[in-house]
Design an enzyme around this catalytic site. Structure first.
Site, PDB file in Angstrom:
ATOM      1  CE  LYS A  82      -3.837   2.458   0.485  1.00 56.64           C
ATOM      2  NZ  LYS A  82      -3.513   3.658   1.214  1.00 56.64           N
ATOM      3  CD  GLU A 123      -2.980   8.131  -4.024  1.00 55.15           C
ATOM      4  OE1 GLU A 123      -2.927   8.994  -3.134  1.00 55.15           O
ATOM      5  OE2 GLU A 123      -3.536   7.024  -3.874  1.00 55.15           O
TER       6      GLU A 123
END
Length: 294
Positions: free
Chosen positions: A164, A171
């Site tokens: 993550k 991102e």
């Protein structure tokens, strides 16, 4: 299946609803009594039948450690704790060891989906022992998006949060690229409709993505992002990604530059950071700062 869920904020509350919609029983606890199903962690544990599963969705660091410390004394051998917050992967090994000493299992789950997860499902990156992960499979199936994708048992304890973390680093870089392109288009005289240029990219181009869709949505709400201040926070995971890259001698120039761009946004009103701030608000409900009025 029964589940205790601690932390009912933007993501936790929606996760409770999605799991319940799948037919499971969820007992939720939050410091805000208006959100809670029970008045305390002890009451939450008492509501669950053994062997219990308790999912933690609180801020990383001291808040997560405090909950783990309390659960360690409340739970029994055979129970499992899931940390679904954005904890640093190095904390996972510590928590697994502390809980394991009491016979309590530990699973770390990187969760992505933001404020859209209730509707679309949550991408899940999970770390932990196979036997613990398999017990949790009905909950993972309830949370993940429909279809074959959106879930992975990434490896041992810590692997979920590490995956993550890297996801969030990527991102950062993707948002920065959209933001830089948007600012350049806004700056040059020949381009008169930047919003529609972005919209034209939504189909048939190699840069189409959900982030691009959200950028168009943000521009529909505020065409030139004039209501926003060019300021964007970083969640911590971007920093951790760069630190891990340094530790492992892996070059990450794009992700590193995007992190530094966020730091730059705090020094002046950055046009690029208006777009980054708008995107963070669109997918995660993160707070934005209004532009200062003259």
């Amino acid at each position: 299946m029964q589940l205790g869920l601690i932390g009912l904020g933007r993501m936790g509350g929606n996760m409770r609803d999605r799991i319940r919609h799948a037919g499971h029983m969820v007992v939720g606890y939050d410091r805000n009594p208006e959100l809670s199903d029970v008045s305390s962690l002890a009451a939450l544990v008492d509501k669950l039948q053994a062997p219990r599963v308790v999912w933690v969705m609180v801020p990383a660091g001291a808040a997560t450690q405090s909950v783990v410390d309390e659960l360690k004394e409340l739970l029994s051998p055979g129970d499992i704790v899931v940390d679904g917050g954005n904890s640093r992967w190095t904390d996972d090994e510590k928590h697994a060891k502390e809980l394991g000493a009491k016979g309590i299992g530990f699973v770390d789950a990187g969760v992505s989906g933001g404020v859209w997860g209730l509707q679309n499902g949550y991408a899940l990156m999970v770390g932990g022992d196979k036997e613990h992960v398999e017990r949790l499979q009905p909950i993972f199936e309830a949370l993940k998006p429909e279809g074959p994708y959106g879930y992975v048992h990434a490896g041992s304890v810590g692997a979920g949060h590490f995956a993550k973390m890297v996801h969030n680093g990527i991102e950062y870089a993707m948002m920065q690229a959209y933001a830089e392109g948007w600012e350049l288009l806004e700056t040059v005289a020949p381009v008169t409709d930047v919003r529609e240029v972005f919209r034209s990219w939504q189909d048939g181009t190699v840069i189409r993505s959900w982030l691009l869709d959200l950028a168009v949505h943000a521009l529909d709400e505020d065409e030139h992002l004039e209501k926003l201040r060019g300021y964007a926070e970083d969640s911590g995971e971007g920093r951790w990604t760069v630190e891990a890259a340094i530790h492992n001698a892996v070059p990450l120039p794009a992700i590193t530059a995007s992190l530094f761009a966020r730091f730059a946004s705090r020094q002046e009103d950055s046009p690029q950071m208006k777009m980054v701030a708008a995107l963070r608000n669109q997918f995660g409900g993160h707070a934005v700062e209004s532009a200062k009025k003259d």
